[in-house]
Design a protein around this motif. Structure first.
Motif, PDB file in Angstrom:
ATOM      1  N   LEU A  83       0.855  -1.186   0.000  1.00 30.89           N
ATOM      2  CA  LEU A  83       0.000   0.000   0.000  1.00 30.89           C
ATOM      3  C   LEU A  83       0.887   1.232   0.000  1.00 30.89           C
ATOM      4  O   LEU A  83       1.881   1.302   0.746  1.00 30.89           O
ATOM      5  CB  LEU A  83      -0.906  -0.008   1.225  1.00 30.89           C
ATOM      6  N   LEU A  84       0.534   2.199  -0.817  1.00 31.59           N
ATOM      7  CA  LEU A  84       1.394   3.362  -1.033  1.00 31.59           C
ATOM      8  C   LEU A  84       0.565   4.640  -0.893  1.00 31.59           C
ATOM      9  O   LEU A  84      -0.561   4.710  -1.410  1.00 31.59           O
ATOM     10  CB  LEU A  84       2.017   3.306  -2.438  1.00 31.59           C
ATOM     11  N   ARG A  85       1.127   5.628  -0.232  1.00 32.15           N
ATOM     12  CA  ARG A  85       0.424   6.903  -0.071  1.00 32.15           C
ATOM     13  C   ARG A  85       1.254   8.039  -0.665  1.00 32.15           C
ATOM     14  O   ARG A  85       2.462   8.144  -0.416  1.00 32.15           O
ATOM     15  CB  ARG A  85       0.151   7.183   1.397  1.00 32.15           C
ATOM     16  N   THR A  86       0.576   8.859  -1.464  1.00 32.52           N
ATOM     17  CA  THR A  86       1.145  10.126  -1.932  1.00 32.52           C
ATOM     18  C   THR A  86       0.179  11.238  -1.540  1.00 32.52           C
ATOM     19  O   THR A  86      -0.911  10.982  -1.012  1.00 32.52           O
ATOM     20  CB  THR A  86       1.341  10.128  -3.463  1.00 32.52           C
ATOM     21  N   ALA A  87       0.557  12.456  -1.829  1.00 28.65           N
ATOM     22  CA  ALA A  87      -0.343  13.574  -1.526  1.00 28.65           C
ATOM     23  C   ALA A  87      -1.614  13.499  -2.355  1.00 28.65           C
ATOM     24  O   ALA A  87      -2.655  14.014  -1.954  1.00 28.65           O
ATOM     25  CB  ALA A  87       0.381  14.899  -1.770  1.00 28.65           C
ATOM     26  N   ALA A  93       9.981   6.736   2.913  1.00 28.83           N
ATOM     27  CA  ALA A  93       9.086   5.803   3.603  1.00 28.83           C
ATOM     28  C   ALA A  93       9.619   4.393   3.414  1.00 28.83           C
ATOM     29  O   ALA A  93      10.355   4.106   2.462  1.00 28.83           O
ATOM     30  CB  ALA A  93       7.664   5.907   3.054  1.00 28.83           C
ATOM     31  N   MET A  94       9.233   3.492   4.350  1.00 32.96           N
ATOM     32  CA  MET A  94       9.673   2.105   4.236  1.00 32.96           C
ATOM     33  C   MET A  94       8.705   1.211   5.001  1.00 32.96           C
ATOM     34  O   MET A  94       7.932   1.669   5.851  1.00 32.96           O
ATOM     35  CB  MET A  94      11.085   1.928   4.800  1.00 32.96           C
ATOM     36  N   THR A 129       4.907   8.913   0.531  1.00 28.10           N
ATOM     37  CA  THR A 129       5.176   9.343   1.905  1.00 28.10           C
ATOM     38  C   THR A 129       4.956   8.234   2.918  1.00 28.10           C
ATOM     39  O   THR A 129       5.390   8.363   4.070  1.00 28.10           O
ATOM     40  CB  THR A 129       4.269  10.530   2.269  1.00 28.10           C
ATOM     41  N   LYS A 130       4.273   7.148   2.536  1.00 29.68           N
ATOM     42  CA  LYS A 130       4.016   6.070   3.465  1.00 29.68           C
ATOM     43  C   LYS A 130       3.834   4.764   2.710  1.00 29.68           C
ATOM     44  O   LYS A 130       3.237   4.739   1.613  1.00 29.68           O
ATOM     45  CB  LYS A 130       2.774   6.357   4.292  1.00 29.68           C
ATOM     46  N   ILE A 131       4.334   3.688   3.305  1.00 30.24           N
ATOM     47  CA  ILE A 131       4.215   2.353   2.703  1.00 30.24           C
ATOM     48  C   ILE A 131       3.743   1.382   3.782  1.00 30.24           C
ATOM     49  O   ILE A 131       4.191   1.462   4.934  1.00 30.24           O
ATOM     50  CB  ILE A 131       5.564   1.860   2.122  1.00 30.24           C
TER      51      ILE A 131
END
Length: 335
Positions: free
Chosen positions: A187-191, A281-282, A326-328
């Motif tokens: 799962l990946l987060r961007t703006a 992010a990791m 920004t988040k994984i």
């Protein structure tokens, strides 16, 4: 005496005529191994029939069909009526096999490699050409096998092979079912949005927006973790790794962000830099034993580091080119 000789002569002629009445034909005239050969009994006499095809096969039908599995010369014999054994005989030459293709697998799933192989007999080294199709699209040319990975489920995926052997064209088509399967996701987060990308071994489908990813991404963080009954906090670990920005722990290794991506033993020994680029992010996937991280080029992954001194020989692999992640987070067993 003369009358007796005449009677005997007439009997012999009659028997000869009956023997000559036993005959058969077959189609096609130039059969190939694997092709059905139809035999037509042309005998004008007889009520019982016995066929032997020269390859161990037999039949008692009047006009049977038979398939020769191997090329070669075969003596086909037809015997009519058990008492007299009137016989007809022909030598049949069976040539090259009917081209086909095979695959060792019988069930097909997305994101697995499958190899389809042409199967034909060509003892005279005739010129052969191959054209493979998936649907109506050419997948490969001029090679006897096709290695392919299906990326989408399908109820009926058409696989077709066109073989030209000595100017003789054969078309083989098969319809196969491509099934979905469970796997892990990243799962990946961007703006802009949250995304999900499913991982299948060394392959992955394209990432796509996913509204269901929010809960895991909101809960996932790399500043606090419980491991083997102990609580690890970022603030405490910073005493050992002053520049640490976030961390994850698995298999007595700590992976952390600090001017790039690093790995060290859980006691802080042998810190080794994995990636010198700034790591935004990791996360760790403990089911597949992989680490995923993001930098300015996209999202990368590699297997967990296994050596005591944290030296690694594997090369990081670019998973995608998604920018500004920004988040994984890792999610398991999704279909």
């Amino acid at each position: 005496m003369k009358k007796v000789l005449i009677v005997l002569t007439l009997c012999c002629v009659a028997v000869a005529c009956k023997k000559n009445d036993v005959s058969f034909s077959y189609s096609p005239q130039n059969p190939r191994a694997g092709q059905v050969v139809t035999f037509s009994n042309l005998s004008s006499t007889g009520e019982e029939w016995e066929w032997t095809f020269g390859d161990g096969g037999t039949s008692t039908l009047k006009s049977p069909s038979h398939t020769f599995k191997q090329p070669g010369e075969y003596d086909v014999i037809l015997k009519v009526d058990k008492k007299n054994r009137w016989t007809a005989y022909k030598k049949i030459v069976v040539t090259d096999t009917v081209p086909t293709f095979v695959c060792s697998d019988t069930a097909f799933y997305i994101f697995r490699d499958y190899t389809f192989t042409a199967n034909l007999y060509n003892p005279y080294n005739y010129t052969v050409s191959y054209t493979w199709y998936l649907g109506d699209t050419i997948a490969a040319k001029d090679q006897p096998s096709l290695k392919y990975c299906f990326t989408h489920p399908a109820e009926a995926e058409k696989v077709k092979l066109v073989v030209i052997l000595n100017q003789d064209t054969t078309i083989i088509e098969r319809s196969i079912r491509i099934q979905n399967r469970t796997t892990n996701s990243v799962l990946l987060r961007t703006a802009r949005a949250d995304y999900r990308q499913r991982i299948f071994g060394d392959q992955a489908e394209a990432y796509a927006e996913d509204e269901t990813a929010a809960d895991l991404l909101n809960a996932e963080q790399d500043t606090l973790q419980f491991y083997n009954g102990y609580e690890f906090r970022l603030s405490e670990l910073k005493t050992v790794f002053p520049q640490m920005e976030g961390f994850h722990i698995a298999n007595r290794k700590i992976y952390y962000r600090a001017n790039g991506l690093w790995v060290a033993n859980i006691d802080g020994a042998y810190p080794v830099q994995i990636d010198a680029s700034p790591c935004a992010a990791m996360t760790l996937d403990t089911k597949d034993n992989r680490i995923y991280w993001a930098n300015s080029e996209g999202v990368w992954y590699m297997p967990f580091v296994g050596s005591d001194n944290n030296k690694f020989v594997t090369t990081p692999i670019l998973l995608n080119s998604l920018k500004e992640v920004t988040k994984i987070a890792a999610d398991s067993d999704l279909k």
